[in-house]
Design an enzyme around this catalytic site. Structure first.
Site, PDB file in Angstrom:
ATOM      1  N   CYS A 114       0.804  -1.221   0.000  1.00 35.98           N
ATOM      2  CA  CYS A 114       0.000   0.000   0.000  1.00 35.98           C
ATOM      3  C   CYS A 114       0.841   1.277   0.000  1.00 35.98           C
ATOM      4  CB  CYS A 114      -0.943  -0.002   1.197  1.00 35.98           C
ATOM      5  SG  CYS A 114      -1.959  -1.496   1.309  1.00 35.98           S
ATOM      6  N   HIS A 239      -3.047   6.768   2.567  1.00 38.51           N
ATOM      7  CA  HIS A 239      -3.565   5.499   2.055  1.00 38.51           C
ATOM      8  C   HIS A 239      -4.943   5.251   2.654  1.00 38.51           C
ATOM      9  CE1 HIS A 239      -4.220   1.366   1.228  1.00 38.51           C
ATOM     10  NE2 HIS A 239      -3.851   0.931   2.412  1.00 38.51           N
ATOM     11  N   ASN A 269     -10.238  -0.500   0.331  1.00 42.26           N
ATOM     12  CA  ASN A 269      -8.774  -0.431   0.325  1.00 42.26           C
ATOM     13  C   ASN A 269      -8.279  -0.966  -1.018  1.00 42.26           C
ATOM     14  OD1 ASN A 269      -6.018  -0.880   0.622  1.00 42.26           O
ATOM     15  ND2 ASN A 269      -6.193  -1.707   2.697  1.00 42.26           N
TER      16      ASN A 269
END
Length: 316
Positions: A114, A239, A269
């Protein structure tokens, strides 16, 4: 070294919207359980006609158009991903061919989960300084739906598919600071090549603790290096893993919540794609534009963290 600025952004949304109610028909969960713990209400999965490569291509093509440059002027291509269909060729090489980019430029994938898009920004800066080219294409792209264990309600509700891309430009002077690192860990894993399709595994509590450590660490380090304060920055793009993580960090830093954009309610996500997708949306909404100072912050498997502070530039 010369600095870089972002002059163009693009994104691609996977075509299938999957709501929390949709998931409740597959696994034992419900909208309230998911949304109160994560802020996620929907995520997008690729349709039968889509995959990570189509998303990456579309996001890149949009970024090139937004920047107003010719494809022939792109001097490097970095793709951040953990979900390419092949170990080799890299996703970057596939996208290079599909876009029709030059063959005499460096093209490679970056795997920092990520944090990957921000790692890729730093890699692009180094490559452009090394090869004397002016523009680079940086992509964050994931098709995480194919890595989900739909019997594990702690992970299958979190992730989605998407892509974001940016055109970066080498510039004299300007604003650029970076802060990257890793501590090494197996809290988030996806097994390597083998006869059985890999699945995402995650230790949720440990990841939460790490994330709430990593975000303030990156933010404070970048402010210390740049001698700027949060009042000087237009947006901090973290993020998009979990709303509670970002809210916890905002309270911890006693920061202005309006500086921290959130869109995980729509996309879940999307790992390496989440930061560039959020940045692209901010630009489309007019919340950032040429001249804006933007901080990008990532954290993820590895365990990795990364932050850059830079300026958005003009169309060339």
């Amino acid at each position: 070294m010369k600095n870089i600025e972002i002059i163009g952004c693009g994104m691609a949304k996977a075509g299938k919207v999957v709501s929390n109610d949709d998931l409740s028909k597959i696994v034992e969960t419900n909208d309230e359980w998911i949304s109160t713990r994560t802020g996620i209400r929907n995520r997008r999965f690729c349709t039968e006609d889509e995959d990570a490569y189509t998303l990456a291509f579309d996001a890149a093509d949009n970024a090139i158009e937004d920047a107003g440059i010719d494809k022939a002027d792109i001097g490097c291509l970095i793709c951040a991903t953990i979900s390419g269909e092949y170990i080799t060729p890299s996703m970057a090489c596939v996208i290079q061919k599909r876009l029709g980019l030059r063959e005499d430029i460096p093209v490679l994938d970056v795997n920092a989960a990520c944090s990957g898009f921000i790692y890729a920004i730093e890699v692009a800066r180094g490559l452009l300084n090394g090869n004397g080219e002016k523009y680079g294409l940086v992509i964050g792209c994931e098709q995480l739906s194919k890595l989900l264990d739909m019997t594990d309600r702690s992970t299958c509700v979190l992730f989605g598919d998407g892509a974001g891309a940016a055109i970066v430009k080498l510039t004299e002077g300007g604003l650029y600071e970076s802060f990257l690192g890793a501590r090494g860990g197996y809290e988030i894993t996806v097994e390597g090549a083998g006869p059985v399709r890999s699945k995402i595994s995650m230790e949720g509590q440990e990841v939460f603790k790490f994330a709430t450590f990593a975000i303030p660490k990156c933010v404070n380090a970048l402010f210390e290096k740049s001698k700027l304060t949060i009042e000087d920055v237009d947006q901090i793009v973290c993020h998009q893993a979990n709303e509670r993580i970002i809210d916890h960090c905002v309270r911890k830093m006693k920061a202005d919540p309006s500086k921290f954009y959130k869109n995980m309610d729509k996309y879940g996500n999307t790992s390496a794609a989440s930061v560039p997708m959020a940045l692209c949306e901010l630009k489309q909404m007019g919340k950032v534009q040429a001249g804006s100072k933007v901080m990008l912050v990532g954290f993820g498997g590895g365990l990795t963290w990364a932050g850059v502070l830079l300026r958005l530039g003009d169309r060339s």
